[in-house]
Design a protein around this motif. Structure first.
Motif: not given
Length: 237
Positions: A105-112, A159-162, A182-186
């Motif tokens: 697994s290699l995952t990340s959470n972000y909130n900006v 989990g995202h469209p690119w 655009n997304s600021t968290s996920g």
């Protein structure tokens, strides 16, 4: 479209000749006292398993300062002129050092919190240990910025469209995944993206993933703008 050149933030920290006396601004840290802050061009520190870099690497840059309460909560004040070309990539780095096939697994959470003006992107910058390949994941962008290379179409992964771009800067291959909105968290599941590049497209083999960086690739922020990483976690196993 901004022209990108190779930046090796991890290498910059190993260049003491550049680091000495490279203060580029007098802006202060945020009002709440931070654990660490710097305005040095290559200023860096390690907190909670993450390495933070100010990383002002582009030509024509202005002033920039980074502050941190922890490796996962940090921010940047930047005042770069309204001119073309990337000025900086302040970021937080987590070292992985595992091959793609050995990762489960290699995952990340972000909130900006990011400004509504200026020209920049908020992005992951993922490198193999030999720095032959760069994988960028743009989660948001503002202003006149764009990826290197040519469009390879759209795909939904992790989990995202690119929209995917493939190119080279003359030193390494660059694969850019630009989120279609655009997304600021996920949460980003990074491993399926790496496997798609390796197995579906065959653009590289079983590379060892070295660094997962997350930060702000800033082209302009005239007058001074704030970029805040409210929370960032990267985990790999």
């Amino acid at each position: 479209m901004a022209t990108r050149t190779l930046r090796k933030a991890t290498m910059a920290a190993l260049a003491p000749a550049l680091a000495l006396g490279a203060t580029l601004g007098l802006a202060s840290a945020p009002a709440s006292a931070a654990v660490w802050n710097t305005c040095d061009q290559w200023g860096n520190t390690t907190l909670n398993g993450y390495t933070l870099y100010n990383n002002i690497w582009g030509s024509g840059a202005g002033s920039q300062c980074v502050w941190a309460n922890s490796g996962t909560n940090w921010g940047v004040w930047a005042n770069h002129p309204n001119t073309g070309g990337i000025k900086s990539y302040p970021n937080s780095k987590k070292v992985i050092n595992k091959s793609i096939t050995s990762l489960t697994s290699l995952t990340s959470n972000y909130n900006v919190t990011v400004p509504s003006s200026g020209a920049y992107n908020t992005s992951y910058d993922i490198w193999d240990t030999d720095y032959d390949y760069e994988i960028m994941l743009w989660v948001n962008k503002t202003g006149a910025v764009g990826p290197l290379g040519t469009s390879q179409g759209t795909v939904t992964l992790g989990g995202h469209p690119w929209t995917v771009y493939k190119g080279t800067n003359g030193a390494n291959e660059v694969f850019s995944f630009i989120r279609t909105s655009n997304s600021t968290s996920g949460t980003v599941n990074i491993l399926p993206i790496l496997k798609w590049i390796k197995d579906t497209k065959g653009w590289f083999g079983n590379e060892t993933i070295g660094d997962v960086q997350f930060g702000y690739e800033i082209t302009s922020s005239s007058g001074g703008l704030n970029f805040t990483t409210n929370n960032l976690t990267v985990s790999g196993s």
